[in-house]
Design an enzyme around this catalytic site. Structure first.
Site, PDB file in Angstrom:
ATOM      1  N   LYS A   1     -10.474  -0.864  10.203  1.00 29.11           N
ATOM      2  CA  LYS A   1     -10.522  -2.070   9.134  1.00 29.11           C
ATOM      3  C   LYS A   1     -10.764  -3.342  10.178  1.00 29.11           C
ATOM      4  CE  LYS A   1      -7.334  -0.007   5.880  1.00 29.11           C
ATOM      5  NZ  LYS A   1      -8.178   0.386   4.783  1.00 29.11           N
TER       6      LYS A   1
ATOM      7  N   GLN B   1      -4.378  -5.596   6.846  1.00 29.52           N
ATOM      8  CA  GLN B   1      -5.217  -6.632   6.209  1.00 29.52           C
ATOM      9  C   GLN B   1      -5.090  -7.887   6.816  1.00 29.52           C
ATOM     10  OE1 GLN B   1      -7.667  -5.402   4.191  1.00 29.52           O
ATOM     11  NE2 GLN B   1      -7.148  -3.417   3.811  1.00 29.52           N
TER      12      GLN B   1
ATOM     13  N   ASP C   1       3.006  -4.823   8.042  1.00 32.57           N
ATOM     14  CA  ASP C   1       2.020  -3.808   8.298  1.00 32.57           C
ATOM     15  C   ASP C   1       0.636  -5.042   8.065  1.00 32.57           C
ATOM     16  OD1 ASP C   1      -0.451  -2.629   7.097  1.00 32.57           O
ATOM     17  OD2 ASP C   1       0.404  -1.772   5.341  1.00 32.57           O
TER      18      ASP C   1
ATOM     19  N   CYS D   1      -4.998   2.567  -3.793  1.00 30.40           N
ATOM     20  CA  CYS D   1      -3.691   3.058  -2.965  1.00 30.40           C
ATOM     21  C   CYS D   1      -2.695   1.986  -2.906  1.00 30.40           C
ATOM     22  CB  CYS D   1      -4.128   3.402  -1.668  1.00 30.40           C
ATOM     23  SG  CYS D   1      -5.135   4.766  -1.469  1.00 30.40           S
TER      24      CYS D   1
ATOM     25  N   HIS E   1       0.906  -1.172  -0.015  1.00 30.00           N
ATOM     26  CA  HIS E   1      -0.095  -0.094  -0.012  1.00 30.00           C
ATOM     27  C   HIS E   1       0.755   1.230   0.040  1.00 30.00           C
ATOM     28  CE1 HIS E   1      -3.008   2.945   1.629  1.00 30.00           C
ATOM     29  NE2 HIS E   1      -3.809   2.086   1.464  1.00 30.00           N
TER      30      HIS E   1
END
Lengths: 150, 425
Positions: B245, B222, B219, B383, B142
């Site tokens: 999220k 997700q 990261d 993104c 991202h």
């Protein structure tokens, strides 16, 4: 609730399938790139002038149906217009897309461009319809430049 | 999924619902927004990778704060301030246990994953990197895990290296191995791809980086909402994710970092709360985690995040993973049946994200037609422009699924795609 066919009118679908005036002019008097970062639409508009009259105009690039059809119909309506007439048409086109009101009234004298009156029901798509117009404006003003809708 | 915020049972093991009894209709009742209509049709919300909907318990936790205990934290000696501080710190403890941190002092509340990455780039990266050092990211990242490192490169003269993916969107571990050298100082890799769904083998990524002495940031924006995450098992140095999220409010996120790293890092921002004492001659910074939380923080966000985690633990992360896998399989199969559809991203292991393009129709037009049918998906570059470029598309349509989605909703998605194909045929 608005119907899909208000947005995707037959004329728009037709110009999306077979865009008119596609390509790039040799030795243009004005050339600009337009970019819509939101959806990745890219367009390049080249213009040839005869005095202050738009003699020919072409576009190339990739985009959604609304931006492709808008570019295609724009080239048709700007051909032969003076720079002042072109500016006036752009303002009216912008009004048609962004102002609530009687589409018939707002679209008067705009010919085929009236088919975009449905876009005002879809605020997320207004930039798609205006990308080509912003780009031609840049092409005429700066003669050379890059613009983005953001 | 009962339980009010004040009943948070302080991390006692919660009993997950048995997989066999995973009752999606019951789950859906916890999310009031799912019963609304869009364009006269029942909403089908498939934009969960952008943001998830919020269960009533999260909303209730914030209402409870505002209506019963509201005060600033870590300041007052009065009852309200004490109660709100306790609720805020309880949320931190819940986050620490949720991701398996050794201590809640390793949990920093930030605005989101983006801010967490910027914090690490500036507070860890800037003092430690010099010209010629290298930072490794992947082609999947991202923009939030690309741009902060590019800024750091400009500031230090370090260089960005990129791990490629194969044609299915799989992270290429062999190529990654080739990029690792003594010059590698930071490896910043996502665990789940928002654009394609690819799951990266972060345990191996971390182990390999550590052999070269590099620090690893994962990261997890997700990942944490889809399956269990244990930062100590991964052994990463930094782990970041966003609240919104994972069923919590927006504007709250987490930076996890190993304590010895946080201790050595200078503050990211100065202000109140992050200090022990201030004079014009000298300021002494506060202890962890407060050193990194300047100013009054997002109190309702943190409390809402705590409530969201409690909710997820009650549903059970393993139940969520199993159910979302089924949805992913079903959506992938149904999409593949449409001749005009090309799936972008078919990695071996994926979170419940399907990205696709439809021949002859721009993703934006698909998005508008689907919206007309009440189906909310994301269209665009997500993104993550570099991975779009890798697959030679300016944009994709993306359906991202949550455990509150149903097989019927996937059918609605498929029907709506057929409608779009009909319009543009």
């Amino acid at each position: 609730m608005s119907e899909l066919t208000d947005l995707y009118q037959e004329l728009i679908l037709d110009h999306n399938r077979s865009p008119r005036n596609r390509g790039r002019l040799e030795n243009p008097d004005g050339l600009a790139q337009g970019y819509n970062p939101l959806c990745g639409d890219q367009i390049s508009v080249s213009v040839k002038l005869d005095g202050d009259r738009i003699e020919s105009i072409k576009f190339e690039g990739s985009g959604c149906a609304i931006s492709t059809a808008s570019a295609s119909l724009m080239t048709q309506s700007l051909k032969g217009k003076t720079l002042e007439e072109a500016g006036e048409l752009f303002n009216r086109f912008h009004k048609l897309l962004t102002e609530e009101g009687n589409a018939e009234e707002l679209g008067q004298g705009m010919g085929k461009l009236k088919v975009f009156s449905g876009v005002c029901q879809y605020p997320a798509r207004v930039k798609c319809a205006t990308l080509a117009w912003h780009t031609v404006k840049a092409a005429l003003n700066n003669k050379e430049g890059n613009i983005t809708t953001e | 999924m009962q339980s009010k915020a004040e009943q948070v049972n302080d991390g006692q093991a919660t009993r997950p619902i048995e997989a066999a009894s995973f009752d999606v209709e019951r789950i859906r009742k916890d999310f009031p927004i799912l019963s609304r209509t869009v364009n006269g049709k029942p909403l089908v919300y498939l934009d969960n990778a952008a943001t998830t909907q919020k269960p009533s318990v999260v909303t209730a936790s914030i209402c409870h704060l505002h209506e019963s205990t509201n005060a600033n934290i870590h300041r007052g000696v009065h009852r309200l301030s004490i109660e709100t501080t306790q609720a805020y710190e309880k949320a931190r403890l819940r986050v620490a246990r949720f991701i398996g941190a050794a201590s809640e002092t390793e949990i920093i509340f930030v605005r989101g994953a983006t801010e967490a990455i910027n914090l690490v780039a500036q507070s860890f990266g800037r003092p430690n990197l010099i010209e010629g050092d290298e930072i490794i990211v992947s082609n999947l990242e991202h923009h939030a895990n690309i741009v902060p490192w590019q800024i750091l490169c400009e500031q230090t003269g370090a260089r960005l290296r990129v791990v490629p993916v194969d044609d299915d969107g799989n992270f290429l571990l062999d190529e990654y191995q080739h990029l690792l050298t003594q010059k590698t100082k930071i490896v910043a890799i996502l665990q789940g791809s928002n654009a394609l769904g690819t799951v990266v083998p972060v345990h191996a990524v971390t182990r390999m980086a550590h052999e070269y002495g590099a620090k690893v940031l994962i990261d997890g924006a997700q990942a944490v909402q889809h399956h269990e995450v244990d930062v100590r098992s991964i052994d990463c140095d930094f782990y970041v994710f966003s609240g919104h999220k994972m069923y919590a409010p927006s504007g709250i996120g987490i930076l996890y970092a190993k304590e010895e790293l946080l201790d050595a890092m200078p503050p990211y921002q100065g202000g109140g709360e992050m200090i022990k004492s201030v004079t014009f001659e000298q300021t002494i910074y506060n202890d962890l985690p407060h050193k990194f939380e300047a100013g009054t923080p997002n109190i309702e966000g943190a409390i809402g995040l705590g409530a969201a985690i409690e909710y997820l633990e009650n549903v059970g992360l393993s139940n969520i993973a199993a159910y979302e896998d089924k949805l992913l399989d079903y959506a992938t199969t149904r999409l593949a049946e449409i001749p005009e559809v090309r799936l972008i991203g078919t990695a071996k292991e994926k979170v419940s994200v399907v990205s696709f393009v439809v021949e002859g129709i721009h993703p934006h037009d698909i998005g508008t037609v689907l919206d007309q049918e009440g189906v909310a998906i994301r269209t665009g570059h997500h993104c993550a422009q570099p991975i779009m470029q890798r697959f030679g598309v300016p944009a994709t349509a993306r359906a991202s699924m949550s455990f509150y989605n149903t097989h019927d909703e996937i059918d609605r998605l498929i029907d709506a795609i057929h409608t779009a194909i009909g319009v543009f045929a």
